[in-house]
Design an enzyme around this catalytic site. Structure first.
Site, PDB file in Angstrom:
ATOM      1  N   LYS A 131      87.720  55.937  55.110  1.00  0.00           N
ATOM      2  CA  LYS A 131      86.870  57.134  54.931  1.00  0.00           C
ATOM      3  C   LYS A 131      86.518  57.344  53.466  1.00  0.00           C
ATOM      4  CE  LYS A 131      88.775  61.300  54.373  1.00  0.00           C
ATOM      5  NZ  LYS A 131      88.431  62.363  53.429  1.00  0.00           N
ATOM      6  N   ASN A 132      87.537  57.339  52.602  1.00  0.00           N
ATOM      7  CA  ASN A 132      87.296  57.714  51.209  1.00  0.00           C
ATOM      8  C   ASN A 132      86.510  56.670  50.425  1.00  0.00           C
ATOM      9  OD1 ASN A 132      88.386  60.174  51.568  1.00  0.00           O
ATOM     10  ND2 ASN A 132      90.367  59.723  50.619  1.00  0.00           N
ATOM     11  N   CYS A 164      89.658  74.485  47.137  1.00  0.00           N
ATOM     12  CA  CYS A 164      89.989  73.805  48.381  1.00  0.00           C
ATOM     13  C   CYS A 164      91.447  74.129  48.700  1.00  0.00           C
ATOM     14  CB  CYS A 164      89.712  72.330  48.124  1.00  0.00           C
ATOM     15  SG  CYS A 164      90.641  71.117  48.956  1.00  0.00           S
ATOM     16  N   ARG A 172      90.880  71.884  42.302  1.00  0.00           N
ATOM     17  CA  ARG A 172      89.990  70.723  42.301  1.00  0.00           C
ATOM     18  C   ARG A 172      88.683  70.943  41.531  1.00  0.00           C
ATOM     19  NH1 ARG A 172      90.015  67.838  48.048  1.00  0.00           N
ATOM     20  NH2 ARG A 172      89.679  66.020  46.772  1.00  0.00           N
ATOM     21  N   ASP A 197      98.005  61.370  49.640  1.00  0.00           N
ATOM     22  CA  ASP A 197      97.472  61.475  50.999  1.00  0.00           C
ATOM     23  C   ASP A 197      98.466  60.988  52.060  1.00  0.00           C
ATOM     24  OD1 ASP A 197      95.163  62.496  49.925  1.00  0.00           O
ATOM     25  OD2 ASP A 197      93.983  60.673  50.159  1.00  0.00           O
ATOM     26  N   ARG A 257      87.993  64.802  60.833  1.00  0.00           N
ATOM     27  CA  ARG A 257      87.302  64.451  59.584  1.00  0.00           C
ATOM     28  C   ARG A 257      87.692  63.052  59.122  1.00  0.00           C
ATOM     29  NH1 ARG A 257      87.151  68.840  54.971  1.00  0.00           N
ATOM     30  NH2 ARG A 257      86.031  67.043  54.145  1.00  0.00           N
TER      31      ARG A 257
HETATM   32  C1  EPZ Z   1      90.304  61.648  46.067  1.00  0.00           C
HETATM   33  O1  EPZ Z   1      90.045  63.004  45.711  1.00  0.00           O
HETATM   34  C2  EPZ Z   1      90.451  61.621  47.566  1.00  0.00           C
HETATM   35  N1  EPZ Z   1      89.240  62.118  48.188  1.00  0.00           N
HETATM   36  C3  EPZ Z   1      91.640  62.486  47.986  1.00  0.00           C
HETATM   37  O2  EPZ Z   1      91.822  62.385  49.383  1.00  0.00           O
HETATM   38  C4  EPZ Z   1      92.885  61.977  47.280  1.00  0.00           C
HETATM   39  O3  EPZ Z   1      93.969  62.812  47.603  1.00  0.00           O
HETATM   40  C5  EPZ Z   1      92.673  61.947  45.761  1.00  0.00           C
HETATM   41  O4  EPZ Z   1      91.487  61.168  45.447  1.00  0.00           O
HETATM   42  C6  EPZ Z   1      93.834  61.358  45.000  1.00  0.00           C
HETATM   43  O5  EPZ Z   1      94.062  60.047  45.418  1.00  0.00           O
HETATM   44  C7  EPZ Z   1      88.178  61.333  48.333  1.00  0.00           C
HETATM   45  O6  EPZ Z   1      88.158  60.187  47.924  1.00  0.00           O
HETATM   46  C8  EPZ Z   1      87.015  61.915  49.048  1.00  0.00           C
HETATM   47  P1  EPZ Z   1      90.970  63.173  41.850  1.00  0.00           P
HETATM   48  P2  EPZ Z   1      89.465  63.351  44.275  1.00  0.00           P
HETATM   49  O7  EPZ Z   1      89.689  63.460  41.175  1.00  0.00           O
HETATM   50  O8  EPZ Z   1      88.573  62.288  43.820  1.00  0.00           O
HETATM   51  C9  EPZ Z   1      92.008  66.915  39.050  1.00  0.00           C
HETATM   52  C10 EPZ Z   1      91.899  63.166  51.622  1.00  0.00           C
HETATM   53  O9  EPZ Z   1      92.745  63.824  52.289  1.00  0.00           O
HETATM   54  N2  EPZ Z   1      90.595  66.895  38.589  1.00  0.00           N
HETATM   55  O10 EPZ Z   1      91.624  61.854  41.616  1.00  0.00           O
HETATM   56  O11 EPZ Z   1      88.935  64.739  44.351  1.00  0.00           O
HETATM   57  C11 EPZ Z   1      92.129  67.320  40.506  1.00  0.00           C
HETATM   58  O12 EPZ Z   1      92.070  68.715  40.676  1.00  0.00           O
HETATM   59  C12 EPZ Z   1      91.567  63.557  50.186  1.00  0.00           C
HETATM   60  O13 EPZ Z   1      91.281  62.206  52.084  1.00  0.00           O
HETATM   61  C13 EPZ Z   1      90.198  67.719  37.537  1.00  0.00           C
HETATM   62  O14 EPZ Z   1      91.004  68.489  36.992  1.00  0.00           O
HETATM   63  O15 EPZ Z   1      90.816  63.368  43.435  1.00  0.00           O
HETATM   64  C14 EPZ Z   1      93.463  66.695  40.880  1.00  0.00           C
HETATM   65  O16 EPZ Z   1      94.501  67.553  40.492  1.00  0.00           O
HETATM   66  C15 EPZ Z   1      92.276  64.798  49.754  1.00  0.00           C
HETATM   67  N3  EPZ Z   1      88.889  67.665  37.108  1.00  0.00           N
HETATM   68  C16 EPZ Z   1      93.499  65.419  40.028  1.00  0.00           C
HETATM   69  O17 EPZ Z   1      92.520  65.615  39.001  1.00  0.00           O
HETATM   70  C17 EPZ Z   1      87.985  66.816  37.699  1.00  0.00           C
HETATM   71  O18 EPZ Z   1      86.815  66.821  37.271  1.00  0.00           O
HETATM   72  C18 EPZ Z   1      93.160  64.133  40.768  1.00  0.00           C
HETATM   73  O19 EPZ Z   1      91.992  64.334  41.534  1.00  0.00           O
HETATM   74  C19 EPZ Z   1      88.397  65.977  38.739  1.00  0.00           C
HETATM   75  C20 EPZ Z   1      89.720  66.034  39.165  1.00  0.00           C
END
Ligand code: EPZ
Length: 430
Positions: A22-23, A120, A125, A310, A402
């Protein structure tokens, strides 16, 4: 609203084919905005999230056709022209990854108006790193009334993007924009998740020049145009890990096929430490547990190749029946223990303080009504239900839909007593 009922206690025996990730699929679909030619994605998962993104892309000008190919589901995407550069709040709020259309729209047309996704259930996020990356590439970003107005009338320019910490989404977003920028982009402190490699492979098949994906430095030599391509979506490592834990929880022997064990090595190490037998093979892995008591082990989530956040809820379910106390530390998201009180409804002994949960193993779980707040939490509850006495009813199944394709069918084929109860559409649990 649909519910899932599970009668616990049945061992699992059989084979589960793993679907496309999915991701990865949702980012690859967004990449189709970068060219007027057709992008053919094979090994596509059929999920609520991929359907949802398909609808958003159609609003932006993409033709989306789902077909059953020789080797499974495929999606053909073609965007002869971007007919709208606007992604409204209603759509981005429902699926955060919709935000990733911003970079491709900007790269192809020089402008976009995309809603900020908002918070969320698992954490705040923010998307500040996404926006900083686009600004580094020369975009002008203005925020008004919850919308990002982005402009790059003379095109994006290659740049150095140094992320302060790893973000999967921001790294992918930077790649999606930089591939059509003028000159070289170097991304440092890039996320190293396998989905980044999948995206780079797809962009390169489309004529992009991306190297280093999967390492902390990614180099992108911008090209003036991309062309059509065929790309197979990588196997879903989270679905793989989920069914591996399900087999360990229920006991029995399950062969997971059409996937890769190396994507979930951190999970496998912990499962083996807990006393589960795991045998990798060419096409995936086999998970076996003969009913022996599990040993409590500690985990800490981390960026790849660390223990995936995840998979944290699923592993917590497993630890509820282990011998001793397991400490689970969540380091990626600040509010990702919403499943713990629901597992307690099944009789689990869990206490949460900040980013740490202590799970003291109990002799048995007992079925109950439970409700989940996100996708992985829901499947953690399904896993707990597989080993609970009596019936567990998981509400808010739309979360599961989802990200898990034909979950009841896949588990049911291995002997799980699991069924979907169709709702009356009245939204009774919300
Ligand atoms: C991806 O989310 C995945 N989603 C998530 O899966 C997964 O848990 C996550 O990566 C970590 O592996 C998708 O790919 C659609 P990040 P993403 O940016 O890209 C902070 C699922 O259940 N951050 O690596 O949003 C953020 O808040 C989902 O399938 C900022 O502060 O994760 C988090 O604490 C849930 N500023 C950390 O970084 C930003 O601009 C890592 O988030 C971006 C992120």
């Amino acid at each position: 609203m649909d519910r899932i009922a599970i009668t616990g206690g049945a061992q699992l025996q059989g084979e589960i084919p793993i679907s496309g990730a999915k991701n990865s699929a949702i980012k690859l679909m967004a990449a189709s905005l970068l060219t007027e030619d057709a992008l053919r994605l094979t090994n596509m998962p059929r999920l609520a999230d991929t359907r949802f993104l398909g609808k958003l892309l159609q609003r932006l000008g993409t033709e989306v056709v789902e077909i059953e190919g020789e080797d499974g589901p495929e999606t053909l995407l073609r965007t002869p022209e971007i007919t709208s550069g606007f992604a409204p709040y209603e759509l981005v709020r429902q699926m955060r990854a919709s935000f990733n259309v911003l970079g491709p729209l900007l790269a192809r047309t020089g402008q976009a108006k995309v809603s900020l996704p908002g918070g969320c259930t698992i954490g705040a996020r923010p998307v500040d790193l996404h926006l900083k990356a686009l600004e580094a590439l020369g975009a002008r970003i203005d925020l008004h009334e919850g919308y990002v107005y982005a402009q790059a009338p003379r095109g994006l320019k290659g740049a150095r993007i140094d992320f302060p910490f790893n973000s999967v989404g921001a790294t992918e977003h930077a790649m999606l924009a930089a591939v059509l920028a003028d000159g070289e982009t170097v991304i440092t402190n890039a996320a190293c998740e396998p989905e980044l490699i999948d995206l780079a492979d797809c962009l390169n098949a489309m004529g992009g020049k991306v190297s280093g994906a999967g390492s902390s430095t990614i180099r992108i030599q911008g090209v003036s145009r991309l062309h059509g391509a065929t790309h197979a979506v990588m196997p879903d490592r989270i679905e793989t890990g989920t069914y591996a834990v399900a087999a360990a929880m229920a006991g029995g022997e399950v062969r997971l096929t059409r996937t890769r064990s190396d994507f979930i090595q951190a999970l496998i190490d912990k499962m083996v430490e807990a006393g589960v037998e795991v045998t990798p093979h060419n096409d995936g892995l086999t998970v076996r547990r003969n009913g022996a008591l599990l040993k409590a082990v500690d985990i800490e989530t981390g960026v790849y190749p660390g223990f995936a956040t995840d998979l944290q809820a699923q592993f917590m379910a497993l630890m509820t029946l282990a011998d001793g106390e397991s400490v689970i530390r969540e380091t990626i998201f600040e509010n990702r223990f919403m499943h713990a009180p629901e597992m307690s409804r099944l009789g689990a002994d869990i206490s949460v303080q900040g980013g740490e949960a202590r799970v003291r193993g109990v002799a048995s779980l007992n079925g109950a009504q439970v409700m989940a707040t996100d996708l992985r939490a829901s499947v953690g509850l399904v896993i707990a239900g597989l080993a609970a006495r009596g019936e567990t009813m998981v509400n808010r199944v739309y979360h599961l839909d989802r990200g898990f394709e034909r979950l009841e069918e896949k588990l049911g084929a291995c002997g799980a007593l699991i069924r979907r109860i169709k709702g009356d559409g009245e939204g009774d649990e919300d």
